[in-house]
Design a protein around this motif. Sequence first.
Motif, short mmCIF file in Angstrom:
data_model
loop_
_atom_site.label_atom_id
_atom_site.label_comp_id
_atom_site.label_asym_id
_atom_site.label_seq_id
_atom_site.Cartn_x
_atom_site.Cartn_y
_atom_site.Cartn_z
N VAL A 47 0.85 -1.19 0.00
CA VAL A 47 0.00 0.00 0.00
C VAL A 47 0.88 1.24 0.00
CG1 VAL A 47 -1.81 1.27 1.19
CG2 VAL A 47 -1.79 -1.24 1.27
N SER A 48 0.80 2.02 -1.06
CA SER A 48 1.57 3.25 -1.15
C SER A 48 0.89 4.35 -0.36
CB SER A 48 1.70 3.68 -2.62
OG SER A 48 2.37 4.92 -2.72
N VAL A 49 1.64 5.01 0.51
CA VAL A 49 1.10 6.10 1.33
C VAL A 49 1.86 7.38 0.99
CG1 VAL A 49 0.61 6.91 3.65
CG2 VAL A 49 0.56 4.45 3.16
N PRO A 50 1.27 8.27 0.20
CA PRO A 50 1.96 9.52 -0.17
C PRO A 50 2.21 10.39 1.05
CG PRO A 50 0.03 9.12 -1.56
CD PRO A 50 -0.05 8.16 -0.42
N THR A 51 3.22 11.24 0.96
CA THR A 51 3.50 12.21 2.01
C THR A 51 2.75 13.50 1.69
OG1 THR A 51 5.69 11.28 2.43
CG2 THR A 51 5.30 13.56 3.15
N ILE A 52 1.90 13.93 2.60
CA ILE A 52 1.13 15.16 2.41
C ILE A 52 1.25 16.01 3.66
CG2 ILE A 52 -0.51 14.03 0.85
CD1 ILE A 52 -2.54 14.04 3.19
N ALA A 53 0.89 17.28 3.53
CA ALA A 53 0.87 18.17 4.69
C ALA A 53 -0.34 17.85 5.55
CB ALA A 53 0.83 19.62 4.22
N ALA A 84 -2.88 8.55 3.74
CA ALA A 84 -1.94 9.68 3.77
C ALA A 84 -2.35 10.67 4.85
CB ALA A 84 -1.89 10.37 2.40
N ARG A 85 -3.61 10.99 4.92
CA ARG A 85 -4.10 11.87 6.00
C ARG A 85 -3.86 11.22 7.35
NH1 ARG A 85 -10.46 13.33 7.27
NH2 ARG A 85 -10.07 14.73 9.06
N ASP A 86 -4.11 9.92 7.44
CA ASP A 86 -3.89 9.19 8.68
C ASP A 86 -2.46 9.35 9.16
OD1 ASP A 86 -4.75 7.30 10.73
OD2 ASP A 86 -3.51 5.83 9.71
N ARG A 87 -1.50 9.21 8.24
CA ARG A 87 -0.08 9.26 8.63
C ARG A 87 0.30 10.63 9.22
NH1 ARG A 87 4.26 6.34 4.93
NH2 ARG A 87 3.17 4.60 5.93
N THR A 88 -0.36 11.70 8.77
CA THR A 88 -0.02 13.03 9.27
C THR A 88 -0.37 13.22 10.74
OG1 THR A 88 -2.16 14.07 8.71
CG2 THR A 88 -0.46 14.01 6.99
N VAL A 118 -0.90 -0.15 8.08
CA VAL A 118 -1.66 0.08 6.85
C VAL A 118 -1.73 -1.20 6.02
CG1 VAL A 118 -1.63 1.28 4.63
CG2 VAL A 118 -1.19 2.54 6.73
N ASP A 119 -0.59 -1.86 5.83
CA ASP A 119 -0.55 -3.06 5.00
C ASP A 119 -1.41 -4.18 5.60
OD1 ASP A 119 1.15 -1.91 3.14
OD2 ASP A 119 2.95 -2.55 4.20
#
Length: 203
Positions: A47-53, A84-88, A118-119
């Motif tokens: 699962v790719s998780v982009p980096t976002i603000a 991605a939002r989750d990771r922030t 995530v995976d």
Amino acid sequence: MTSKPHPISFLRPLLQKAALGLALLGPVLAAPARSEPASKASLNVSVSVPTIAANAADVASVDGLMRAFYAVVNVRPDGQRLWARDRTLYSPWVRFIGTSISASGTPEVVVWDHQQLVDASEPLVQRGFSETEIHRSTRSYGNIAHVDSTYEAVLDGPNSPQRFRGVNSIELYFDGQRWWIASVMWMSEAASHPIPASLLPDR
């Protein structure tokens, strides 16, 4: 009755977000007790998780973090993922700790970093998963806070939905600019360990 860890509550989250359940999530896969993060070699990192603000409203307060913590896992199986939002929401060193009780009554612990969670959770989310906070207890001092967040969750199954509840134990801190979640530990309710009245809504 055997309790299975769920991730994030969280998915919370959460959701074994290998046998998970994160806040996050639905019932976790049974896993042996371990005292260190699972090896990424043992998981299929797919699962790719982009980096976002970070969304400013998500991280400006403890309440904002908790709203986002649950919002990110309440996505339809065919909906856009919010990993991605989750990771922030989390510090770079965050750990997710799923606890359970084996059939023999022995406590079991499994630990993930965010990518591992995530995976492990994605297959459960694909089936259909929802998690709702039903009670929250917050203690804070200065720039640190502890949240006990009780959840109810539903995981779709081939025959009927699986319904369960548990408690997310969450540590947070403020760095002068925003709030972060440093760790999430959870336990699903079991017959041998019912959720105490102090962690349930008033009737």
